[in-house]
Enzyme design. Structure first.
Site, PDB file in Angstrom:
ATOM      1  N   ASN A 214       0.786  -1.293   0.075  1.00 29.06           N
ATOM      2  CA  ASN A 214       0.044  -0.085  -0.056  1.00 29.06           C
ATOM      3  C   ASN A 214       0.922   1.157   0.149  1.00 29.06           C
ATOM      4  O   ASN A 214       2.087   1.043   0.025  1.00 29.06           O
ATOM      5  CB  ASN A 214      -0.973   0.026   1.289  1.00 29.06           C
ATOM      6  CG  ASN A 214      -0.361  -0.112   2.366  1.00 29.06           C
ATOM      7  OD1 ASN A 214       0.575   0.651   2.768  1.00 29.06           O
ATOM      8  ND2 ASN A 214      -0.352  -1.377   2.908  1.00 29.06           N
ATOM      9  N   ASP A 283      -4.292  -6.430   5.150  1.00 30.36           N
ATOM     10  CA  ASP A 283      -5.123  -7.150   5.915  1.00 30.36           C
ATOM     11  C   ASP A 283      -5.226  -8.663   5.474  1.00 30.36           C
ATOM     12  O   ASP A 283      -5.705  -9.416   6.029  1.00 30.36           O
ATOM     13  CB  ASP A 283      -6.645  -6.499   5.863  1.00 30.36           C
ATOM     14  CG  ASP A 283      -6.873  -5.311   6.331  1.00 30.36           C
ATOM     15  OD1 ASP A 283      -6.239  -5.246   7.731  1.00 30.36           O
ATOM     16  OD2 ASP A 283      -7.671  -4.267   5.922  1.00 30.36           O
ATOM     17  N   LYS A 293       7.692 -18.555 -10.062  1.00 33.52           N
ATOM     18  CA  LYS A 293       7.082 -17.477 -10.577  1.00 33.52           C
ATOM     19  C   LYS A 293       5.867 -17.840 -11.564  1.00 33.52           C
ATOM     20  O   LYS A 293       5.960 -18.753 -12.279  1.00 33.52           O
ATOM     21  CB  LYS A 293       7.991 -16.774 -11.632  1.00 33.52           C
ATOM     22  CG  LYS A 293       7.648 -15.367 -12.284  1.00 33.52           C
ATOM     23  CD  LYS A 293       8.683 -14.711 -13.137  1.00 33.52           C
ATOM     24  CE  LYS A 293       8.079 -13.487 -13.849  1.00 33.52           C
ATOM     25  NZ  LYS A 293       8.899 -13.249 -14.710  1.00 33.52           N
ATOM     26  N   ILE A 311      -2.163  -7.358  14.369  1.00 25.54           N
ATOM     27  CA  ILE A 311      -0.997  -7.172  15.321  1.00 25.54           C
ATOM     28  C   ILE A 311      -1.667  -6.517  16.560  1.00 25.54           C
ATOM     29  O   ILE A 311      -1.271  -6.653  17.581  1.00 25.54           O
ATOM     30  CB  ILE A 311       0.307  -6.446  14.634  1.00 25.54           C
ATOM     31  CG1 ILE A 311       0.579  -7.408  13.465  1.00 25.54           C
ATOM     32  CG2 ILE A 311       1.363  -6.272  15.665  1.00 25.54           C
ATOM     33  CD1 ILE A 311       1.491  -6.561  12.630  1.00 25.54           C
ATOM     34  N   LYS A 345     -10.855  -3.242  19.422  1.00 31.79           N
ATOM     35  CA  LYS A 345      -9.686  -3.755  19.663  1.00 31.79           C
ATOM     36  C   LYS A 345      -9.155  -3.431  21.061  1.00 31.79           C
ATOM     37  O   LYS A 345      -7.986  -3.651  21.443  1.00 31.79           O
ATOM     38  CB  LYS A 345      -8.586  -3.073  18.829  1.00 31.79           C
ATOM     39  CG  LYS A 345      -8.951  -3.196  17.037  1.00 31.79           C
ATOM     40  CD  LYS A 345      -7.840  -2.983  16.231  1.00 31.79           C
ATOM     41  CE  LYS A 345      -8.317  -2.999  14.852  1.00 31.79           C
ATOM     42  NZ  LYS A 345      -7.140  -3.139  13.739  1.00 31.79           N
TER      43      LYS A 345
HETATM   44  O1  C5P Z   1      -8.518  -2.149  11.382  1.00 30.35           O
HETATM   45  P1  C5P Z   1      -7.605  -1.338  10.770  1.00 30.35           P
HETATM   46  O2  C5P Z   1      -6.902  -1.869  10.079  1.00 30.35           O
HETATM   47  O3  C5P Z   1      -8.111   0.039  10.206  1.00 30.35           O
HETATM   48  O4  C5P Z   1      -6.836  -0.763  12.400  1.00 30.35           O
HETATM   49  C1  C5P Z   1      -5.752   0.037  12.109  1.00 30.35           C
HETATM   50  C2  C5P Z   1      -4.901   0.238  13.126  1.00 30.35           C
HETATM   51  O5  C5P Z   1      -4.441  -1.311  13.697  1.00 30.35           O
HETATM   52  C3  C5P Z   1      -3.493   0.676  13.188  1.00 30.35           C
HETATM   53  O6  C5P Z   1      -3.003   1.209  14.153  1.00 30.35           O
HETATM   54  C4  C5P Z   1      -2.635  -0.611  12.324  1.00 30.35           C
HETATM   55  O7  C5P Z   1      -1.354  -0.272  12.612  1.00 30.35           O
HETATM   56  C5  C5P Z   1      -3.374  -1.563  13.353  1.00 30.35           C
HETATM   57  N1  C5P Z   1      -3.312  -2.828  12.375  1.00 30.35           N
HETATM   58  C6  C5P Z   1      -2.454  -4.074  13.034  1.00 30.35           C
HETATM   59  N2  C5P Z   1      -2.383  -5.182  11.995  1.00 30.35           N
HETATM   60  C7  C5P Z   1      -3.330  -5.435  11.259  1.00 30.35           C
HETATM   61  C8  C5P Z   1      -4.264  -4.236  10.782  1.00 30.35           C
HETATM   62  C9  C5P Z   1      -3.969  -2.955  11.518  1.00 30.35           C
HETATM   63  O8  C5P Z   1      -1.806  -3.722  13.794  1.00 30.35           O
HETATM   64  N3  C5P Z   1      -3.267  -6.635  10.657  1.00 30.35           N
END
Ligand code: C5P
Length: 405
Positions: A214, A283, A293, A311, A345
């Protein structure tokens, strides 16, 4: 802005530049500061206390012997209230009194009684500024840590040309903001604390040579890491692939995928006091990454993805969880989504930014944040990511301290 919610005590002494102080107060208030004004008797000859009362929204203090003013906020209380004591304009006479510790009126008494940093914007005739007595007084005040803004050089009210003009209100406001953020560093708010920050994007492999990712530049996370380090923290930065580098005193763990990032975070999380998730973690990842490949043999390609670990959620669910701050980058309904993320969260704090504007957020050097906790909401206006990082950490510090009591 650096002056947001700051208590600025403005001391006005009797120089012609005092006529600029209603504008100065207006600009301080516009920058988010709360302003209380104390004037010397001679300042009242140059500017109306009533005008200053109107722009500051507070009664003006002038005399130690004013029963009404003392009943509203006593001079010691006023001295303690101040986050910073700005004296503008400061005449040669006031500087002389300050350098010798005289306290024969309210302004000079406050200068002795306040624990806040003192910042002086001098204004006087160029010959008076150059006078040896004034130079000696400036040296004494400098040695005591008093900061000076100006004076500027130019044409003076008396017709002379040279150094001694008070710096323009706009410049005083921005210089004062700088002093405040230096003061935040000086306070070393996070001395003895371990802070872990995730930053940047993650990269999810599609095959041995391709990946999806991204637009995250990592700038916000790196700015937070730098500011936290300057404020005394021991910083661990867990970073996805970015084009910037971390300062020498920051321990940086480079990772590629979300799974790598989770492992790097979890292996050190037990020793962390604060966890700040700034990374834009993918995600989803490919359910099965081909070992060779992928060839262009068909018209279309269908890939199957599975969810990556969250995380931040994993850290916030730990039994002995650190204080957790998450980010919410949204394009619409920013506050509502941030609030739901805060509770879903199990976070202590969330910083929401609107990424729909191309001027702010992703890849930009500037950002604006809405910082939300269970009981509070603070808007941090557009600013450089470094300034925002300092403001965010100052807010985080008061929230963190409250949870430790
Ligand atoms: O649910 P979303 O991705 O919008 O949440 C954003 C927050 O969660 C950010 O602080 C991002 O660093 C953290 N995050 C994470 N691990 C993921 C997705 C998001 O730590 N897989």
């Amino acid at each position: 802005m650096q002056l947001e919610q700051k208590n600025v005590l403005l001391g006005i002494s009797g120089g012609i530049a005092a006529y600029k102080t209603p504008d100065l107060v207006r600009k301080l208030v516009a920058a988010g500061a709360k302003v209380r004004v104390v004037m010397t008797d001679s300042a009242k000859e140059f500017v109306s206390p009533l005008a200053l009362q109107a722009v500051s929204g507070n009664k003006i203090s002038n005399s130690l012997l004013d029963e009404d003013a003392e009943a509203a906020m006593g001079h010691i209380e006023l001295a303690r209230w101040a986050d910073i004591f700005l004296i503008a304009p400061a005449t040669a006479n006031v500087m002389a009194k300050l350098s010798h510790g005289l306290a024969d009126d309210l302004l000079t008494t406050l200068a002795l009684a306040t624990p806040a940093p003192i910042v002086i914007a001098p204004a006087m005739n160029q010959q008076m500024w150059a006078a040896p007595a004034t130079s000696d007084n400036i040296n004494i005040l400098n040695q005591r840590g008093v900061n000076f803004i100006g004076p500027a050089s130019g044409e003076q009210a008396c017709g002379d040309v040279g150094y001694g003009r008070m710096v323009e209100p706009e410049e005083i406001v921005s210089a004062l903001g700088e002093h405040i953020s230096h003061a935040a560093k000086d306070l070393q708010l996070f001395a003895g604390k371990n802070i872990m920050i995730t930053a940047g994007p993650t990269r999810e492999a599609l095959d041995p040579v391709r990946y999806i990712t991204n637009h995250s530049s990592g700038k916000m996370g790196y700015a937070i890491a730098e500011a936290a380090e300057e404020m005394g923290a021991t910083v661990t930065l867990v970073s996805g692939p970015v084009n910037i580098s971390a300062g020498a005193n920051i321990r940086c763990k480079q990772v590629i995928s979300a799974q790598n990032m989770l492992e790097a975070v979890m292996s050190d999380i037990a020793t962390q006091d604060i966890f700040i998730a700034c990374a834009a973690v993918a995600d989803f990842r490919l359910a099965e990454v081909p070992t060779h490949k992928v060839k262009k043999k068909d018209e279309t390609l269908t890939l199957s993805f599975e969810q990556n670990p969250d995380i931040l959620k994993t850290v916030a669910a730990l039994k002995n969880k650190p204080f957790t701050l998450g980010f919410a980058a949204e394009t619409n309904d920013v506050e509502a989504y941030a609030r739901s993320k805060l509770s879903r969260k199990n976070l202590d704090m969330i910083a929401a930014n609107d990424v729909s504007s191309s001027e702010l957020g992703f890849n930009s050097d500037r950002n604006a944040l809405t910082v939300i906790t269970k009981n509070s909401k603070t808007e941090l206006a557009p600013a450089s990511k470094k300034v925002l990082a300092q403001q965010l950490l100052t807010l985080l510090h008061s929230e963190y301290t409250a949870t430790q009591q």
